[in-house]
Design a protein around this motif. Structure first.
Motif, PDB file in Angstrom:
ATOM      1  N   PRO A 123      18.725 -21.089   7.748  1.00 27.40           N
ATOM      2  CA  PRO A 123      17.457 -20.618   8.321  1.00 27.40           C
ATOM      3  C   PRO A 123      17.136 -19.169   7.978  1.00 27.40           C
ATOM      4  CG  PRO A 123      19.136 -20.903  10.034  1.00 27.40           C
ATOM      5  CD  PRO A 123      19.673 -21.524   8.791  1.00 27.40           C
ATOM      6  N   GLU A 124      18.144 -18.390   7.639  1.00 30.16           N
ATOM      7  CA  GLU A 124      17.874 -16.994   7.289  1.00 30.16           C
ATOM      8  C   GLU A 124      17.023 -16.899   6.028  1.00 30.16           C
ATOM      9  OE1 GLU A 124      17.841 -12.878   7.621  1.00 30.16           O
ATOM     10  OE2 GLU A 124      18.305 -14.472   9.051  1.00 30.16           O
ATOM     11  N   LEU A 125      17.157 -17.873   5.115  1.00 34.77           N
ATOM     12  CA  LEU A 125      16.316 -17.883   3.915  1.00 34.77           C
ATOM     13  C   LEU A 125      14.847 -17.997   4.302  1.00 34.77           C
ATOM     14  CD1 LEU A 125      18.240 -20.317   1.516  1.00 34.77           C
ATOM     15  CD2 LEU A 125      18.576 -17.867   1.834  1.00 34.77           C
ATOM     16  N   ALA A 126      14.547 -18.952   5.197  1.00 33.77           N
ATOM     17  CA  ALA A 126      13.163 -19.141   5.634  1.00 33.77           C
ATOM     18  C   ALA A 126      12.658 -17.920   6.389  1.00 33.77           C
ATOM     19  CB  ALA A 126      13.063 -20.377   6.512  1.00 33.77           C
ATOM     20  N   ARG A 127      13.536 -17.316   7.193  1.00 33.58           N
ATOM     21  CA  ARG A 127      13.119 -16.147   7.972  1.00 33.58           C
ATOM     22  C   ARG A 127      12.765 -14.982   7.053  1.00 33.58           C
ATOM     23  NH1 ARG A 127      17.182 -16.036  10.853  1.00 33.58           N
ATOM     24  NH2 ARG A 127      16.332 -17.262  12.575  1.00 33.58           N
ATOM     25  N   VAL A 128      13.597 -14.723   6.073  1.00 40.50           N
ATOM     26  CA  VAL A 128      13.327 -13.635   5.130  1.00 40.50           C
ATOM     27  C   VAL A 128      12.050 -13.909   4.352  1.00 40.50           C
ATOM     28  CG1 VAL A 128      14.159 -12.499   3.025  1.00 40.50           C
ATOM     29  CG2 VAL A 128      15.736 -12.901   4.925  1.00 40.50           C
ATOM     30  N   TRP A 129      11.901 -15.145   3.858  1.00 44.35           N
ATOM     31  CA  TRP A 129      10.716 -15.515   3.070  1.00 44.35           C
ATOM     32  C   TRP A 129       9.452 -15.381   3.905  1.00 44.35           C
ATOM     33  CZ3 TRP A 129      10.973 -16.437  -2.077  1.00 44.35           C
ATOM     34  CH2 TRP A 129       9.838 -16.959  -2.712  1.00 44.35           C
ATOM     35  N   HIS A 130       9.522 -15.838   5.151  1.00 48.29           N
ATOM     36  CA  HIS A 130       8.365 -15.772   6.042  1.00 48.29           C
ATOM     37  C   HIS A 130       8.008 -14.331   6.376  1.00 48.29           C
ATOM     38  CE1 HIS A 130       6.576 -15.593  10.132  1.00 48.29           C
ATOM     39  NE2 HIS A 130       5.827 -16.577   9.678  1.00 48.29           N
ATOM     40  N   ASP A 131       8.995 -13.553   6.808  1.00 49.17           N
ATOM     41  CA  ASP A 131       8.715 -12.208   7.312  1.00 49.17           C
ATOM     42  C   ASP A 131       8.323 -11.236   6.207  1.00 49.17           C
ATOM     43  OD1 ASP A 131       9.386 -13.264   9.745  1.00 49.17           O
ATOM     44  OD2 ASP A 131      11.296 -12.204   9.942  1.00 49.17           O
ATOM     45  N   ARG A 132       8.937 -11.380   5.042  1.00 48.00           N
ATOM     46  CA  ARG A 132       8.732 -10.379   3.990  1.00 48.00           C
ATOM     47  C   ARG A 132       7.687 -10.789   2.960  1.00 48.00           C
ATOM     48  NH1 ARG A 132      14.845  -7.838   3.037  1.00 48.00           N
ATOM     49  NH2 ARG A 132      15.417  -7.847   5.242  1.00 48.00           N
ATOM     50  N   LEU A 133       7.329 -12.075   2.932  1.00 48.63           N
ATOM     51  CA  LEU A 133       6.339 -12.529   1.946  1.00 48.63           C
ATOM     52  C   LEU A 133       5.143 -13.213   2.594  1.00 48.63           C
ATOM     53  CD1 LEU A 133       8.648 -13.983  -0.848  1.00 48.63           C
ATOM     54  CD2 LEU A 133       7.507 -11.767  -0.822  1.00 48.63           C
ATOM     55  N   ILE A 134       5.402 -14.246   3.368  1.00 45.56           N
ATOM     56  CA  ILE A 134       4.307 -15.041   3.909  1.00 45.56           C
ATOM     57  C   ILE A 134       3.433 -14.218   4.854  1.00 45.56           C
ATOM     58  CG2 ILE A 134       3.672 -17.075   5.250  1.00 45.56           C
ATOM     59  CD1 ILE A 134       4.879 -17.674   2.498  1.00 45.56           C
ATOM     60  N   VAL A 135       4.065 -13.512   5.786  1.00 46.00           N
ATOM     61  CA  VAL A 135       3.289 -12.752   6.768  1.00 46.00           C
ATOM     62  C   VAL A 135       2.395 -11.709   6.097  1.00 46.00           C
ATOM     63  CG1 VAL A 135       3.441 -11.103   8.672  1.00 46.00           C
ATOM     64  CG2 VAL A 135       4.816 -13.194   8.714  1.00 46.00           C
ATOM     65  N   PRO A 136       2.925 -10.835   5.229  1.00 45.68           N
ATOM     66  CA  PRO A 136       2.024  -9.858   4.614  1.00 45.68           C
ATOM     67  C   PRO A 136       1.006 -10.474   3.657  1.00 45.68           C
ATOM     68  CG  PRO A 136       4.255  -9.623   3.745  1.00 45.68           C
ATOM     69  CD  PRO A 136       4.340 -10.546   4.897  1.00 45.68           C
ATOM     70  N   ALA A 137       1.397 -11.494   2.894  1.00 43.73           N
ATOM     71  CA  ALA A 137       0.468 -12.087   1.936  1.00 43.73           C
ATOM     72  C   ALA A 137      -0.635 -12.852   2.650  1.00 43.73           C
ATOM     73  CB  ALA A 137       1.208 -13.014   0.975  1.00 43.73           C
ATOM     74  N   LEU A 138      -0.265 -13.721   3.589  1.00 37.94           N
ATOM     75  CA  LEU A 138      -1.269 -14.479   4.324  1.00 37.94           C
ATOM     76  C   LEU A 138      -2.111 -13.551   5.187  1.00 37.94           C
ATOM     77  CD1 LEU A 138      -2.369 -17.312   4.941  1.00 37.94           C
ATOM     78  CD2 LEU A 138      -0.685 -17.466   6.794  1.00 37.94           C
ATOM     79  N   GLY A 139      -1.469 -12.542   5.773  1.00 32.87           N
ATOM     80  CA  GLY A 139      -2.216 -11.586   6.575  1.00 32.87           C
ATOM     81  C   GLY A 139      -3.202 -10.788   5.744  1.00 32.87           C
ATOM     82  N   GLY A 140      -2.792 -10.391   4.547  1.00 31.05           N
ATOM     83  CA  GLY A 140      -3.696  -9.646   3.672  1.00 31.05           C
ATOM     84  C   GLY A 140      -4.887 -10.469   3.237  1.00 31.05           C
ATOM     85  N   LEU A 141      -4.631 -11.736   2.877  1.00 28.12           N
ATOM     86  CA  LEU A 141      -5.730 -12.608   2.456  1.00 28.12           C
ATOM     87  C   LEU A 141      -6.662 -12.911   3.634  1.00 28.12           C
ATOM     88  CD1 LEU A 141      -7.064 -14.267   0.275  1.00 28.12           C
ATOM     89  CD2 LEU A 141      -5.428 -16.105   0.711  1.00 28.12           C
ATOM     90  N   THR A 142      -6.087 -13.117   4.821  1.00 29.73           N
ATOM     91  CA  THR A 142      -6.903 -13.361   6.014  1.00 29.73           C
ATOM     92  C   THR A 142      -7.788 -12.161   6.323  1.00 29.73           C
ATOM     93  OG1 THR A 142      -5.218 -14.848   6.942  1.00 29.73           O
ATOM     94  CG2 THR A 142      -6.803 -13.892   8.480  1.00 29.73           C
ATOM     95  N   ALA A 143      -7.210 -10.968   6.241  1.00 27.87           N
ATOM     96  CA  ALA A 143      -7.995  -9.755   6.501  1.00 27.87           C
ATOM     97  C   ALA A 143      -9.105  -9.580   5.476  1.00 27.87           C
ATOM     98  CB  ALA A 143      -7.071  -8.534   6.498  1.00 27.87           C
ATOM     99  N   ALA A 144      -8.806  -9.927   4.213  1.00 24.72           N
ATOM    100  CA  ALA A 144      -9.817  -9.813   3.167  1.00 24.72           C
ATOM    101  C   ALA A 144     -10.982 -10.757   3.425  1.00 24.72           C
ATOM    102  CB  ALA A 144      -9.194 -10.106   1.801  1.00 24.72           C
ATOM    103  N   ILE A 145     -10.682 -11.966   3.855  1.00 23.17           N
ATOM    104  CA  ILE A 145     -11.731 -12.937   4.145  1.00 23.17           C
ATOM    105  C   ILE A 145     -12.557 -12.483   5.344  1.00 23.17           C
ATOM    106  CG2 ILE A 145     -12.162 -15.307   4.918  1.00 23.17           C
ATOM    107  CD1 ILE A 145      -9.666 -16.093   3.243  1.00 23.17           C
ATOM    108  N   ALA A 146     -11.881 -11.965   6.379  1.00 24.93           N
ATOM    109  CA  ALA A 146     -12.600 -11.471   7.561  1.00 24.93           C
ATOM    110  C   ALA A 146     -13.536 -10.320   7.194  1.00 24.93           C
ATOM    111  CB  ALA A 146     -11.610 -11.039   8.636  1.00 24.93           C
ATOM    112  N   ALA A 147     -13.062  -9.424   6.317  1.00 25.63           N
ATOM    113  CA  ALA A 147     -13.902  -8.306   5.883  1.00 25.63           C
ATOM    114  C   ALA A 147     -15.100  -8.806   5.088  1.00 25.63           C
ATOM    115  CB  ALA A 147     -13.072  -7.324   5.054  1.00 25.63           C
ATOM    116  N   ALA A 148     -14.869  -9.822   4.236  1.00 27.05           N
ATOM    117  CA  ALA A 148     -15.976 -10.393   3.465  1.00 27.05           C
ATOM    118  C   ALA A 148     -16.975 -11.097   4.383  1.00 27.05           C
ATOM    119  CB  ALA A 148     -15.429 -11.364   2.421  1.00 27.05           C
TER     120      ALA A 148
END
Length: 209
Positions: A125-150
């Motif tokens: 599970p540590e693999l999923a946790r690292v992948w989620h916290d360090r990649l998914i959260v910032p990437a999905l969050g950045g794209l979500t924020a970009a869409i909200a701004a648009a």
């Protein structure tokens, strides 16, 4: 993306300061090919052209090496997504960003790492946790924020921006899983950049007012 090293490159040709990067690049390849459980430190050392003992000078565990692969081998290539929020002309910016991600997914071992995380998350599970916290959260969050701004600028129709973000990413994930799972048994491949381009154009027709 970190460089891919030819196996067995003589140690004396490289500076000591380069070795952590070389170990990470080798681990990227080995993890993608063999998965986490089957990857051995001996395999990584041989790929990097160093001794197994040299790995322990920089990394205490295999999990530490995986974290370094994520932080140094993957995360820098996704950082541009977070810059989308302040970019003008969201549709054109999105086309460029998705095209780059599709190229990276098709031309690097990234897909093998994605499959590894999905397939081995229950046992590690540590693999999923690292992948989620360090990649998914910032990437999905950045794209979500970009869409909200648009949306605030009137470039994108109303709707849940996070749902839009997931809709944009999903076909690429399916394409990567298809390539890593079914191509080895002879399935017909998908052109990931072409798949991404067609999907973005189709989705933008519904998103752009």
């Amino acid at each position: 993306m970190l460089p891919v090293l030819p196996a067995g490159q003589p140690k004396f040709r490289r500076r000591k300061a380069d070795r952590p990067d070389e170990i990470i690049a080798a681990a990227f390849e080995v993890f993608a090919q063999k998965g986490f459980a089957a990857a051995r430190l001996d395999d990584i050392a041989a790929r990097a052209g160093v001794s197994k003992g040299a790995i322990y000078l920089y990394f205490a565990t295999k999990e530490d090496i995986f974290r370094a692969v994520v932080d140094q081998g993957v995360a820098p290539n996704l950082a541009h997504i977070q810059a989308l929020a302040g970019a003008p002309n969201f549709p054109d910016t999105l086309r460029g960003a998705v095209g780059l991600i599709a190229h990276l997914a098709g031309a690097t071992p990234l897909g093998g790492i994605v499959k590894m995380v999905i397939g081995e998350a229950r046992n590690f599970p540590e693999l999923a946790r690292v992948w989620h916290d360090r990649l998914i959260v910032p990437a999905l969050g950045g794209l979500t924020a970009a869409i909200a701004a648009a949306q605030a600028r009137g470039e994108i129709r109303p709707g849940d921006p996070r749902h839009y973000a997931v809709s944009l990413i999903s076909p690429l994930l399916v394409g990567v899983i298809w390539r890593e799972t079914f191509l080895p048994i002879g399935a017909e491949p998908f052109d990931l950049p072409a798949l991404a381009t067609q999907h973005v154009e189709t989705l933008l027709r519904g998103m752009v007012p």
